[in-house]
Design a protein around this motif. Structure first.
Motif, mmCIF file in Angstrom:
data_model
loop_
_atom_site.group_PDB
_atom_site.id
_atom_site.type_symbol
_atom_site.label_atom_id
_atom_site.label_comp_id
_atom_site.label_asym_id
_atom_site.label_seq_id
_atom_site.Cartn_x
_atom_site.Cartn_y
_atom_site.Cartn_z
ATOM 1 N N PRO A 1 -61.925 -43.495 67.542
ATOM 2 C CA PRO A 1 -63.376 -43.947 66.570
ATOM 3 C C PRO A 1 -63.034 -42.674 65.510
ATOM 4 N N ASN A 2 -63.798 -42.893 64.858
ATOM 5 C CA ASN A 2 -64.104 -41.832 63.974
ATOM 6 C C ASN A 2 -66.106 -40.936 64.665
ATOM 7 N N GLY A 3 -65.707 -39.704 64.537
ATOM 8 C CA GLY A 3 -66.439 -38.816 65.356
ATOM 9 C C GLY A 3 -65.939 -38.847 67.367
ATOM 10 N N GLU B 1 -52.481 -49.350 62.511
ATOM 11 C CA GLU B 1 -51.377 -48.473 61.696
ATOM 12 C C GLU B 1 -50.893 -47.597 62.971
ATOM 13 N N ILE B 2 -51.640 -47.659 63.714
ATOM 14 C CA ILE B 2 -51.161 -47.141 65.133
ATOM 15 C C ILE B 2 -49.261 -47.872 65.925
ATOM 16 N N GLU B 3 -50.088 -49.014 65.501
ATOM 17 C CA GLU B 3 -48.767 -49.887 66.375
ATOM 18 C C GLU B 3 -47.942 -50.718 65.697
ATOM 19 N N GLN B 4 -47.906 -49.552 64.401
ATOM 20 C CA GLN B 4 -46.812 -50.593 63.657
ATOM 21 C C GLN B 4 -46.131 -49.405 63.315
ATOM 22 N N VAL B 5 -46.055 -47.990 63.509
ATOM 23 C CA VAL B 5 -45.652 -46.867 62.867
ATOM 24 C C VAL B 5 -45.297 -45.741 64.193
ATOM 25 N N CYS B 6 -45.928 -45.779 64.994
ATOM 26 C CA CYS B 6 -45.723 -44.882 66.115
ATOM 27 C C CYS B 6 -44.943 -45.303 67.343
ATOM 28 N N THR B 7 -43.702 -44.149 67.798
ATOM 29 C CA THR B 7 -43.540 -44.368 68.448
ATOM 30 C C THR B 7 -44.473 -43.637 69.869
ATOM 31 N N HIS B 8 -44.947 -42.980 69.862
ATOM 32 C CA HIS B 8 -46.350 -42.777 71.084
ATOM 33 C C HIS B 8 -48.195 -42.427 70.605
ATOM 34 N N ALA B 9 -48.420 -42.496 71.707
ATOM 35 C CA ALA B 9 -49.774 -42.289 71.336
ATOM 36 C C ALA B 9 -50.455 -41.648 72.185
ATOM 37 N N ALA B 10 -51.964 -41.256 71.444
ATOM 38 C CA ALA B 10 -52.805 -40.642 72.272
ATOM 39 C C ALA B 10 -54.304 -41.186 72.264
ATOM 40 N N VAL B 11 -55.065 -42.153 72.796
ATOM 41 C CA VAL B 11 -56.534 -42.652 73.086
ATOM 42 C C VAL B 11 -57.233 -41.261 72.796
ATOM 43 N N MET B 12 -58.393 -40.613 71.580
ATOM 44 C CA MET B 12 -59.470 -40.663 72.337
ATOM 45 C C MET B 12 -61.038 -41.413 72.565
ATOM 46 N N ALA B 13 -61.659 -40.504 72.831
ATOM 47 C CA ALA B 13 -63.529 -41.139 72.919
ATOM 48 C C ALA B 13 -64.783 -40.748 73.587
ATOM 49 N N ARG B 14 -64.916 -40.347 72.701
ATOM 50 C CA ARG B 14 -66.413 -39.320 72.786
ATOM 51 C C ARG B 14 -66.108 -37.687 73.231
ATOM 52 N N GLY B 15 -64.674 -37.761 72.633
ATOM 53 C CA GLY B 15 -64.399 -35.731 73.520
ATOM 54 C C GLY B 15 -63.227 -35.543 74.156
ATOM 55 N N ARG B 16 -63.210 -36.827 74.646
ATOM 56 C CA ARG B 16 -61.633 -36.681 75.731
ATOM 57 C C ARG B 16 -61.471 -38.269 75.915
ATOM 58 N N LEU B 17 -59.361 -37.075 76.402
ATOM 59 C CA LEU B 17 -58.316 -38.053 76.262
ATOM 60 C C LEU B 17 -58.566 -39.544 77.341
ATOM 61 N N ILE B 18 -58.478 -39.895 76.792
ATOM 62 C CA ILE B 18 -58.522 -41.400 77.288
ATOM 63 C C ILE B 18 -57.424 -41.898 78.722
ATOM 64 N N VAL B 19 -56.174 -41.586 77.560
ATOM 65 C CA VAL B 19 -54.308 -41.606 77.864
ATOM 66 C C VAL B 19 -53.985 -41.838 76.760
ATOM 67 N N GLN B 20 -52.148 -41.408 77.435
ATOM 68 C CA GLN B 20 -51.784 -40.811 76.669
ATOM 69 C C GLN B 20 -49.929 -41.198 76.888
ATOM 70 N N GLY B 21 -49.076 -41.928 75.981
ATOM 71 C CA GLY B 21 -48.176 -42.135 76.499
ATOM 72 C C GLY B 21 -47.140 -42.724 75.281
ATOM 73 N N ALA B 22 -45.611 -43.780 75.503
ATOM 74 C CA ALA B 22 -45.190 -44.470 74.515
ATOM 75 C C ALA B 22 -46.270 -45.329 74.474
#
Length: 324
Positions: free
Chosen positions: A53-55, A213-234
């Motif tokens: 999310p923004n922020g 947008e991420i789901e349509q074009v990306c092979t990998h992703a990372a999810v951020m929330a409140r400054g912390r990494l929640i998860v990353q992977g394909a």
């Protein structure tokens, strides 16, 4: 870059990741913790979606990766070199669009590109106009090339900023909210361009708050929330980690809802001729049999494929801005 050095660069990228951070942290004056202990790895050749999310700390992270601000602690390596110390040698290999383009409003779109290209010490002045023309064509601005940038719409300015990043072949392209301000057709064109760049071997790091947008074009992703990494992977693995919704199509929605609850299904919702629920932890064939045994006329039964939105909600317990 000759063929030998290019091959060596690709080997280094594949081994350590085009981007690799360890414990990357940024705390601003006043105590605001914008990025908290980020461990991120971006594989070579990927289209890597940086989602949140923004922020959530995405832009602050990108600014540290590009050497624009220094981290409070932790490390960031880009193309195998430590940032911000190696910025002078690393940045010529990176195309970037961060926090919207910085344009000269009194200059035309074409002249903005020529000015940007002239500031690049590695750029050959003999082919400058050809490069600018090619970049304008790739982002769909050829017809508006002679128009002053101050008269451009937000979407056109975004396209021109992307054209600046495409003036030279790059090993890494960093895009911060690249479809901001674009209409649906413009979004499709930029997404198509990102796929094209990736197919040519460029690693693309794409920050967005748009799940689709991420789901349509990306092979990998990372999810951020409140400054912390929640998860990353394909992306496929992230979606697979969340269970899809069970959907039962039947005219007997009330009885179907009752049976599903008895079978251990959660969040049961009945509407029109469908009942949806979180699947129970048991063989779904047994659940279907229980519905039939209770006299429910089952006309459709199945689990929808989980989406990245499902994965985000499962991981964070929060909703998400899907449409932007």
């Amino acid at each position: 870059m000759d063929a030998r050095s290019a091959t060596e660069a690709e080997r280094q990228d594949a081994g350590a990741g085009v981007i690799a951070t360890r414990g990357l942290t940024k705390r601003y004056r006043g105590g605001q913790l914008a990025v908290d202990g980020l461990d991120l790895t971006v594989p070579a050749g990927s289209v890597f979606g940086f989602l949140g999310p923004n922020g959530s700390g995405k832009t602050t992270t990108i600014r540290m990766l590009m050497g624009l601000i220094a981290p409070t602690s932790g490390t960031a390596r880009v193309l195998g070199s430590a940032m911000p110390g190696a910025a002078r040698t690393v940045l010529p290999h990176i195309g970037a669009l961060i926090e919207g383009p910085a344009l000269y409003g009194h200059l035309s779109g074409r002249d903005n590109l020529l000015r940007y290209d002239a500031a690049d010490p590695t750029a050959d002045p003999r082919t400058r106009r050809a490069r600018a023309g090619s970049a304008l064509e790739r982002v769909g601005l050829t017809a508006a090339a002679g128009k002053k940038a101050k008269a451009y719409s937000l979407g056109m300015k975004q396209r021109l900023g992307l054209a600046c990043a495409l003036l030279q072949p790059r090993r890494l392209l960093v895009l911060d909210e690249p479809t901001n301000g674009l209409d649906p057709q413009g979004m499709r064109e930029i997404r198509s361009l990102v796929r094209e760049l990736a197919s040519d071997g460029t690693t693309v790091f794409l920050s967005s708050h748009l799940l689709d947008e991420i789901e349509q074009v990306c092979t990998h992703a990372a999810v951020m929330a409140r400054g912390r990494l929640i998860v990353q992977g394909a992306v496929a693995d992230l979606a697979a980690g969340a269970r899809g919704r069970l959907t039962v199509t039947t005219p007997d929605t009330g009885e179907a809802a009752r049976v599903l609850k008895e079978q251990g299904a959660g969040d049961v919702v009945a509407a029109d001729d469908q009942v949806t629920a979180d699947p129970p932890e048991r063989d779904l064939a047994e659940v279907n049999a229980a519905l039939v045994a209770a006299g429910v006329r089952v006309r459709g039964f199945g689990v929808e494929r989980a989406s990245l939105e499902d994965a985000f909600v499962a991981l964070t317990g929060e909703g998400f801005d899907v449409a932007g």
